[in-house]
Design an enzyme around this catalytic site. Structure first.
Site, PDB file in Angstrom:
ATOM      1  N   PHE A  91     -11.203 -19.570  29.996  1.00 23.82           N
ATOM      2  CA  PHE A  91     -10.632 -20.760  30.369  1.00 23.82           C
ATOM      3  C   PHE A  91      -9.612 -21.397  29.242  1.00 23.82           C
ATOM      4  O   PHE A  91      -9.944 -21.191  28.146  1.00 23.82           O
ATOM      5  CB  PHE A  91     -11.848 -21.851  30.429  1.00 23.82           C
ATOM      6  CG  PHE A  91     -11.730 -23.202  30.950  1.00 23.82           C
ATOM      7  CD1 PHE A  91     -11.738 -23.306  32.292  1.00 23.82           C
ATOM      8  CD2 PHE A  91     -11.512 -24.162  30.165  1.00 23.82           C
ATOM      9  CE1 PHE A  91     -11.147 -24.511  32.946  1.00 23.82           C
ATOM     10  CE2 PHE A  91     -11.190 -25.512  30.689  1.00 23.82           C
ATOM     11  CZ  PHE A  91     -10.927 -25.715  32.087  1.00 23.82           C
TER      12      PHE A  91
ATOM     13  N   ARG B 183     -13.509 -20.555  45.302  1.00 27.75           N
ATOM     14  CA  ARG B 183     -14.787 -20.464  44.468  1.00 27.75           C
ATOM     15  C   ARG B 183     -15.911 -21.062  44.950  1.00 27.75           C
ATOM     16  O   ARG B 183     -15.853 -22.063  45.277  1.00 27.75           O
ATOM     17  CB  ARG B 183     -14.471 -20.946  42.926  1.00 27.75           C
ATOM     18  CG  ARG B 183     -13.773 -20.166  41.983  1.00 27.75           C
ATOM     19  CD  ARG B 183     -13.944 -20.531  40.632  1.00 27.75           C
ATOM     20  NE  ARG B 183     -14.325 -22.116  40.459  1.00 27.75           N
ATOM     21  CZ  ARG B 183     -14.866 -22.648  39.299  1.00 27.75           C
ATOM     22  NH1 ARG B 183     -14.712 -21.933  38.159  1.00 27.75           N
ATOM     23  NH2 ARG B 183     -15.056 -23.880  39.208  1.00 27.75           N
TER      24      ARG B 183
ATOM     25  N   TYR C 293     -22.898 -30.095  32.298  1.00 24.96           N
ATOM     26  CA  TYR C 293     -22.524 -30.848  33.744  1.00 24.96           C
ATOM     27  C   TYR C 293     -22.469 -29.827  34.852  1.00 24.96           C
ATOM     28  O   TYR C 293     -22.285 -30.131  35.995  1.00 24.96           O
ATOM     29  CB  TYR C 293     -21.337 -31.684  33.591  1.00 24.96           C
ATOM     30  CG  TYR C 293     -20.120 -31.002  33.209  1.00 24.96           C
ATOM     31  CD1 TYR C 293     -19.562 -30.223  33.728  1.00 24.96           C
ATOM     32  CD2 TYR C 293     -19.880 -31.116  31.785  1.00 24.96           C
ATOM     33  CE1 TYR C 293     -18.249 -29.545  33.160  1.00 24.96           C
ATOM     34  CE2 TYR C 293     -18.810 -30.666  31.222  1.00 24.96           C
ATOM     35  CZ  TYR C 293     -17.979 -29.826  31.794  1.00 24.96           C
ATOM     36  OH  TYR C 293     -16.869 -29.237  31.143  1.00 24.96           O
ATOM     37  N   LYS C 294     -22.669 -28.400  34.542  1.00 25.21           N
ATOM     38  CA  LYS C 294     -22.598 -27.500  35.779  1.00 25.21           C
ATOM     39  C   LYS C 294     -24.133 -27.169  36.277  1.00 25.21           C
ATOM     40  O   LYS C 294     -24.614 -28.219  37.102  1.00 25.21           O
ATOM     41  CB  LYS C 294     -21.803 -26.332  35.465  1.00 25.21           C
ATOM     42  CG  LYS C 294     -20.426 -26.384  35.026  1.00 25.21           C
ATOM     43  CD  LYS C 294     -19.723 -25.114  34.516  1.00 25.21           C
ATOM     44  CE  LYS C 294     -18.354 -25.487  33.724  1.00 25.21           C
ATOM     45  NZ  LYS C 294     -17.398 -26.136  34.728  1.00 25.21           N
TER      46      LYS C 294
ATOM     47  N   ASP D 171     -19.274 -18.452  24.966  1.00 22.76           N
ATOM     48  CA  ASP D 171     -19.151 -19.758  25.710  1.00 22.76           C
ATOM     49  C   ASP D 171     -20.227 -19.330  26.974  1.00 22.76           C
ATOM     50  O   ASP D 171     -19.849 -18.418  27.702  1.00 22.76           O
ATOM     51  CB  ASP D 171     -17.641 -20.057  26.152  1.00 22.76           C
ATOM     52  CG  ASP D 171     -17.452 -21.397  27.004  1.00 22.76           C
ATOM     53  OD1 ASP D 171     -18.420 -21.472  27.843  1.00 22.76           O
ATOM     54  OD2 ASP D 171     -16.302 -21.733  27.110  1.00 22.76           O
TER      55      ASP D 171
END
Length: 397
Positions: free
Chosen positions: A129, A372, A223-224, A198
């Site tokens: 990312f 996605r 938050y995922k 990560d």
């Protein structure tokens, strides 16, 4: 009812995690974007209201002690720990993922240089990312290191006696590819370097095994798949035996051994506390704590089993419904190489995703041509999967 729809109904009836769906605020939308922002756990609004009205509104400053505000980062870290395979006392919640990546990478370089001051290279996942790459570059400039971007498969061959730290993603955010954390960590250690992982796309979606595999440092968002809310605090893991040597590049009063002593000289606290910096964001922190209650009694292995079943079923439905050649799956089929998302390459992916959302199927689009779909096993069911694939086929016609 089609054969696949009938199978979905049967699978939902056998699903041991299906009752967890009632613990979230959901509607009739098929929500497959939990790998960007998890759904709202039903317990959160009431908890936040109590924090605002009673703890802040009535107790005010007393809530730092009476409301447990001061100890929240470690307390919540200990709730996250078993979800990533860590014993208590090694995870602290707070700050953003980016800030924690910076702490971890610089901290890893400093750890490496305690044994060998000549180590001057940071290896970073070239497919990461973007922010991780930006942070790794900044850490390299700050520490006088050379930044070496390589793909995860190239990492073992890129390691050497100059390598100080290696920053890798457990799951690729675009493709959903699951990288081999145990073997890559072992390769990093064999080279005398430190591994930073990560976990943003794996925490809460699959077993991680930080302690079991000897990971040095790790970071992740909440938050995922952990459903902590937009911008909820991230977390930092520092292995227990490294904590007394972990030298954070962001020392703050919250990580001081005597935070209220207000001394000019810095002395780091013992344990995971030294991963803290400044005053924690209490509203987001306690919303996250409430959100984590949905995990009570849930085994990560059960989540992983359902995740694989959901993604397998989605691929089967796509193959059955979607015209041949219209999309190409870029997520590995092998279970050992798959996270909890499916990425489909499609030439007009941006427009397709807009049409899907209009039809009540929410995934997301990644430039230039990737659809996605994230599968959060606590609230996504097999009927959702079948419907999503069927609607995808309809909008692709």
């Amino acid at each position: 009812m089609s054969e696949l729809a009938a199978r979905a109904e049967k699978l939902d009836g056998l699903d041991e995690l299906a009752p967890r769906r009632d613990e979230f605020v959901l509607d009739d939308v098929v929500y497959l974007d939990g790998n960007s922002l998890g759904a709202l756990p039903a317990a959160v609004p009431g908890r936040v209201a109590d924090v605002v009205r009673r703890q802040w509104g009535e107790l005010r400053i007393r809530s730092w002690t009476e409301g447990g505000w001061w100890t929240a980062p470690e307390r919540i870290g200990d709730r996250i720990a078993p979800l990533v395979g860590a014993a208590a006392g090694q995870v602290v919640a707070g700050d953003s993922t980016s800030v924690n990546v910076f702490k971890a990478v610089v901290g890893a370089v400093r750890l490496a240089r305690l044994a060998d001051p000549a180590r001057d290279e940071i290896v970073v996942d070239a497919t990461t990312f973007p922010t991780d790459g930006y942070i790794a570059g900044s850490a390299a400039r700050m520490t006088g290191c050379t930044l070496r971007p390589v793909t995860p498969s190239e990492v073992p061959g890129a390691l050497g006696d100059r390598t100080a730290a290696v920053l890798l993603n457990h799951v690729d955010y675009r493709t959903g590819r699951l990288h081999d954390l145990p073997s890559l960590t072992a390769a990093v250690h064999a080279a005398g370097a430190y591994a930073v992982w990560d976990l943003c796309h794996s925490a809460g979606a699959l077993p991680v095994g930080l302690d079991r595999h000897g990971v040095d440092l790790a970071v992740g968002c909440t938050y995922k798949y952990l459903n902590g809310g937009p911008g909820s605090p991230a977390f930092l893991y520092v292995r227990a035996d490294l904590q007394d040597r972990f030298d954070s590049p962001l020392p703050g009063w919250n990580s001081h051994a005597e935070p209220f002593g207000m001394r000019p000289g810095y002395e780091p606290a013992a344990g995971a506390v030294r991963g803290r910096v400044g005053t924690p964001d209490i509203l987001s922190m306690l919303a996250l704590e409430a959100a984590l209650e949905v995990w009570d009694g849930v085994a990560v292995d059960a989540v992983r089993a359902k995740s694989l079943a959901l993604t397998d079923f989605f691929l089967e439905c796509v193959e059955e419904y979607v015209p041949e050649g219209r999309v190409v799956c870029v997520t590995p089929r092998a279970h050992a190489e798959r996270g909890s998302q499916i990425a489909l390459r499609c030439p007009d992916a941006g427009a397709v995703m807009e049409r899907l959302i209009e039809r009540g199927v929410v995934g997301d689009f990644r430039h230039p041509d990737v659809l996605r779909f994230g599968f959060t096993p606590l609230y996504v069911g097999f009927a959702d999967v079948e419907r999503a694939a069927r609607v995808l086929a309809e909008v692709l016609v």
